[in-house]
Scaffold this active site. Structure first.
Site, short mmCIF file in Angstrom:
data_model
loop_
_atom_site.label_atom_id
_atom_site.label_comp_id
_atom_site.label_asym_id
_atom_site.label_seq_id
_atom_site.Cartn_x
_atom_site.Cartn_y
_atom_site.Cartn_z
N LYS A 130 9.14 -9.50 -6.88
CA LYS A 130 8.90 -8.96 -5.54
C LYS A 130 9.45 -9.88 -4.46
CE LYS A 130 4.66 -7.06 -5.24
NZ LYS A 130 3.17 -6.92 -5.48
N GLY A 181 7.17 -0.93 0.13
CA GLY A 181 7.53 -0.65 -1.27
C GLY A 181 8.96 -1.01 -1.63
N LEU A 211 1.51 -4.29 -13.83
CA LEU A 211 0.39 -3.51 -14.35
C LEU A 211 0.87 -2.09 -14.61
CD1 LEU A 211 -2.11 -4.92 -11.74
CD2 LEU A 211 -2.07 -5.51 -14.16
N HIS A 262 -4.60 2.24 -6.90
CA HIS A 262 -4.50 1.46 -5.66
C HIS A 262 -5.84 1.60 -4.95
CE1 HIS A 262 -2.48 0.14 -1.79
NE2 HIS A 262 -3.64 0.63 -1.37
N HIS A 270 5.90 4.80 -3.34
CA HIS A 270 4.99 3.80 -2.75
C HIS A 270 4.44 4.22 -1.39
CE1 HIS A 270 6.05 1.27 -6.03
NE2 HIS A 270 7.28 1.11 -5.66
N ASN A 288 -3.15 -5.92 5.00
CA ASN A 288 -2.59 -5.35 6.23
C ASN A 288 -3.49 -5.75 7.38
OD1 ASN A 288 -0.34 -4.01 5.11
ND2 ASN A 288 -1.71 -2.46 4.31
N ARG A 345 -4.08 -4.72 10.41
CA ARG A 345 -4.06 -3.67 11.46
C ARG A 345 -4.92 -2.50 11.00
NH1 ARG A 345 -1.25 0.01 8.44
NH2 ARG A 345 0.32 -0.86 7.07
N VAL A 405 -3.38 4.16 8.53
CA VAL A 405 -3.30 5.62 8.66
C VAL A 405 -4.56 6.28 8.10
CG1 VAL A 405 -1.97 7.66 7.98
CG2 VAL A 405 -0.77 5.52 8.42
N ARG A 416 -2.10 13.69 4.13
CA ARG A 416 -1.10 13.40 5.17
C ARG A 416 -0.13 14.57 5.24
NH1 ARG A 416 0.81 7.12 5.11
NH2 ARG A 416 -1.17 6.20 4.46
P1 ADP Z 1 4.75 -3.34 -0.03
O1 ADP Z 1 4.33 -4.38 0.95
O2 ADP Z 1 6.23 -3.20 -0.12
O3 ADP Z 1 4.03 -2.04 0.14
P2 ADP Z 1 3.01 -4.06 -2.27
O4 ADP Z 1 2.90 -5.42 -2.79
O5 ADP Z 1 1.87 -3.55 -1.45
O6 ADP Z 1 4.38 -3.93 -1.47
O7 ADP Z 1 3.27 -3.09 -3.46
C1 ADP Z 1 3.59 -1.73 -3.24
C2 ADP Z 1 3.37 -0.92 -4.50
O8 ADP Z 1 4.18 -1.44 -5.59
C3 ADP Z 1 1.96 -0.94 -5.03
O9 ADP Z 1 1.12 -0.01 -4.39
C4 ADP Z 1 2.22 -0.59 -6.49
O10 ADP Z 1 2.50 0.78 -6.60
C5 ADP Z 1 3.49 -1.34 -6.82
N1 ADP Z 1 3.20 -2.69 -7.34
C6 ADP Z 1 3.17 -3.85 -6.63
N2 ADP Z 1 2.86 -4.91 -7.43
C7 ADP Z 1 2.67 -4.41 -8.66
C8 ADP Z 1 2.30 -4.99 -9.94
N3 ADP Z 1 2.07 -6.30 -10.10
N4 ADP Z 1 2.21 -4.17 -11.01
C9 ADP Z 1 2.43 -2.83 -10.87
N5 ADP Z 1 2.79 -2.23 -9.72
C10 ADP Z 1 2.90 -2.99 -8.62
#
Ligand code: ADP
Length: 447
Positions: A158, A165, A203, A208, A235, A289, A291, A294, A337
């Protein structure tokens, strides 16, 4: 209390904040682009200031214009809504330097949580459970291989500066990992101007689940329970509910307590959401987050507390109106939404709404800035409204939702309403049995 609040946003959230200000007897100023001169929040505000042409970067993201609008109108605080400048630390700092209150946390707290590596490190330090993975940024292939072997495949790479996402790559083997590391870094560099990436355990079937928190900035923190936002496409959240069908009261109180304590220890001020992936009874922090979100109305529905009122109170130094023991969860709420998009392809469908009729009755709330005859401009997010339904339990909530969706009429453009009419009749959804991949699989099958 504030005399006059400037709302630095548009659409349904601008109207949402405006309503809270009116209830509190606070004067309102809205800013808008030339494309939004006919918007509902502009019609209802006490004052409005046009801050530029349609593109967001020239209007809703134009900090100088917004600060100038505050000075011209004498606004003493700014509510940023969500999106746009709501998580921009520089904006919070600039407002502070002008003696204008940013209705949100400090610039420093926004900065920490905006950097995903720093956010994860902070969460861990505060006792929040995190996804196993690298301690910080990973640049060397050798190190990436060692960490991945340690936590076990599959892993996800990431971008530290990622968001929405974007900037994520899954690797199921060491061979995958080498390629994924390279592409993730170059993509992150190109998209965010920062090529720092980190590694986490991937995972496979999580939900979520996010916890709504509030800090008073003086060392007190509370939680308002969780929301389940597992139904996502690319996402992006599509359907949110509270409470989560997957949690029991004990798990709720536990994770809520951990989050409230963390917020108190951080000295955080205002509303925040701590997001987790949840699998096999375990919570794994992914981000925070800083803030309003939604989907905040589902929390308002089950607690009866107006979160925007609380934001304004806290920012003005009045503290929270509730203690943890005053926050009670009552029944079940679901939010859909409604986007101006084709319900199958999800391509945006801007244009004129020829007829707009919203459902009503007990337990129904519609937050929307559109009306019959409104022309949706093509420049912004496609969200045109949110349908929030509350019932004494999930079964009653779903019955009411089905009825409300049948009553909802939006003519002249395409919307995602037909998708929700399908979902509300689905057995997995009725049983609350879905993970973050459920919706994409369902949509692929329907094609
Ligand atoms: P962003 O800030 O881009 O939204 P996030 O870290 O919140 O990134 O992750 C967005 C989505 O990506 C999560 O809701 C999930 O669907 C997927 N995701 C993120 N990390 C993992 C992980 N370790 N294992 C599986 N899916 C993940």
């Amino acid at each position: 209390m504030f005399q006059k609040i400037l709302i630095a946003n548009r659409g349904e959230i601008a109207l949402r904040v405006l309503r809270a200000c009116k209830e509190l007897g606070i004067q309102t100023v809205v800013v808008h682009s030339t494309a939004d001169a006919d918007a509902m929040h502009v019609r209802l505000a006490d004052e409005s200031v046009c801050i530029g042409p349609p593109p967001s970067r020239d209007s809703y993201l134009n900090i100088h214009q917004i600060v100038a609008a505050c000075e011209i109108t004498g606004a003493d605080a700014v509510h940023p809504g969500y999106g746009f400048l709501s998580e921009n630390a520089k904006f919070a700092d600039i407002l502070a330097a002008h003696n204008i209150t940013f209705i949100g946390p400090s610039g420093d707290h926004i900065r920490i949580m905006g950097d995903k590596i720093e956010a994860k490190r902070t969460a861990k330090r505060l006792g929040i459970p995190v996804v196993p993975g690298s301690d910080g940024a990973v640049t060397e292939e050798k190190e990436a291989k060692r960490i991945a072997a340690e936590i076990g495949y599959p892993v996800i790479i990431k971008a530290s500066a990622g968001g929405g996402g974007r900037g994520m790559k899954v690797a199921r083997s060491e061979a995958d990992l080498v390629v994924a590391l390279q592409t993730a870094r170059s993509e992150a560099g190109a998209a965010f101007g920062d090529d720092a990436v980190y590694i986490e355990k991937y995972l496979e079937k999580p939900r979520h689940i996010e916890v709504q928190v509030f800090g008073d900035g003086a060392g007190r923190g509370v939680h308002f329970g969780e929301r389940d936002c597992s139904l996502q496409r690319r996402h992006q959240k599509v359907w949110e509910e509270a409470p989560s069908p997957a949690l029991n009261a004990e798990e709720r109180a536990h994770i809520g307590g951990v989050c409230a304590k963390a917020i108190a220890d951080l000295g955080y001020s205002g509303a925040g959401t701590i997001e987790f992936l949840y699998e096999n009874g375990e919570f794994y922090f992914i981000e925070m987050n800083t803030r309003l979100q939604v989907e905040h109305p589902v929390t308002e529905a089950i607690t009866g507390i107006d979160l925007v009122h609380e934001q304004i109170r806290v920012a003005s130094g009045g503290g929270l109106s509730v203690r943890q023991e005053d926050i009670k969860f009552n029944g079940h709420a679901i939010e859909c939404r409604i986007n101006a998009e084709d319900p199958r392809t999800f391509t945006p469908s801007p244009g004129t709404i020829t007829h707009f009729h919203t459902p009503g009755g007990l337990g129904i709330r519609v937050d929307s800035g559109v009306y019959s005859g409104y022309k949706i401009p093509p420049y912004y997010d496609s969200l045109i409204g949110k349908l929030i339904v509350h019932g004494r339990n999930r079964v009653e909530c779903m019955m009411r939702l089905r009825r409300a969706l049948d009553e909802f009429v939006v003519d002249g453009i395409k919307t995602t309403l037909p998708l929700f009419r399908d979902l509300v009749g689905n057995a997995d959804i009725a049983n609350g049995e879905y993970d973050i991949h459920w919706l994409e699989k369902y949509l692929a099958k329907e094609d």
